[in-house]
Design an enzyme around this catalytic site. Sequence first.
Site, PDB file in Angstrom:
ATOM      1  CG  HIS A  26      17.196 -49.916   6.932  1.00  0.00           C
ATOM      2  ND1 HIS A  26      17.235 -48.589   7.305  1.00  0.00           N
ATOM      3  CD2 HIS A  26      17.750 -50.611   7.946  1.00  0.00           C
ATOM      4  CE1 HIS A  26      17.785 -48.494   8.509  1.00  0.00           C
ATOM      5  NE2 HIS A  26      18.113 -49.707   8.910  1.00  0.00           N
ATOM      6  CE  LYS A  50      19.427 -38.920  26.749  1.00  0.00           C
ATOM      7  NZ  LYS A  50      20.308 -38.550  27.817  1.00  0.00           N
ATOM      8  NE  ARG A  99      25.371 -52.245   9.444  1.00  0.00           N
ATOM      9  CZ  ARG A  99      25.070 -51.315  10.335  1.00  0.00           C
ATOM     10  NH1 ARG A  99      24.908 -50.074   9.936  1.00  0.00           N
ATOM     11  NH2 ARG A  99      24.953 -51.599  11.612  1.00  0.00           N
ATOM     12  CB  SER A 136      19.539 -45.125  10.857  1.00  0.00           C
ATOM     13  OG  SER A 136      18.785 -45.915   9.980  1.00  0.00           O
TER      14      SER A 136
END
Length: 173
Positions: A26, A50, A99, A136
């Site tokens: 990032h 969640k 990517r 991530s």
Amino acid sequence: MSTEQRGLSGRRAVCPGSFDPVTSGHLDIIERSAYLFDTVVVAVGTNMSKNALFAPQERVEMLVEACRPWPGVEVRLFSGLLVEFCAAHDIAAIVKGLRFVSDFDYELQMAQMNKQLSGIDTVFMPTAAQWSYVSSSLVREVATLGGDVDQFLPPQVAARTAERVRQRAAETG
Ligand code: PNS
């Protein structure tokens, strides 16, 4: 060709994402965007999934720290439609890192939807090859399962990630 000649002078761009947590991939996109645009607004989505590791405000704190070297970079929370955030903050372009080809399919669809909704253009930037496999979600998974993720994160994010994983492990026994 100068920035002015390219028509980018005074232009504000947004780098949107979940940034849970921000990775070196990032940061590479944010830094390169900061060279192309006068201001880059890093917009942190507040939709909590969640399995989020960090609350939105924590992600902002880590981004503010990591983006300190680049004076033209601001970090903000956003919720709702990205195009509405762009209109409210005078943003001329959305920057997205790509990517691999599979990123392109979904990103193209979102870019075209955002263009249709508001006229705003999306600029695709190839991720540095060094970070092409980093996300991530993979960082969260590897860290949660005890793997070493320090090499993919800026140092203070690596430390907070390790601490959060320890906390979670203690909570869940
Ligand atoms: O890091 P992520 O999870 O890939 O980020 C996705 C994000 C937040 C950039 C994307 O989900 C988004 O733009 N959300 C805002 C809601 C919106 O505008 N949806 C319509 C997209 S066409």
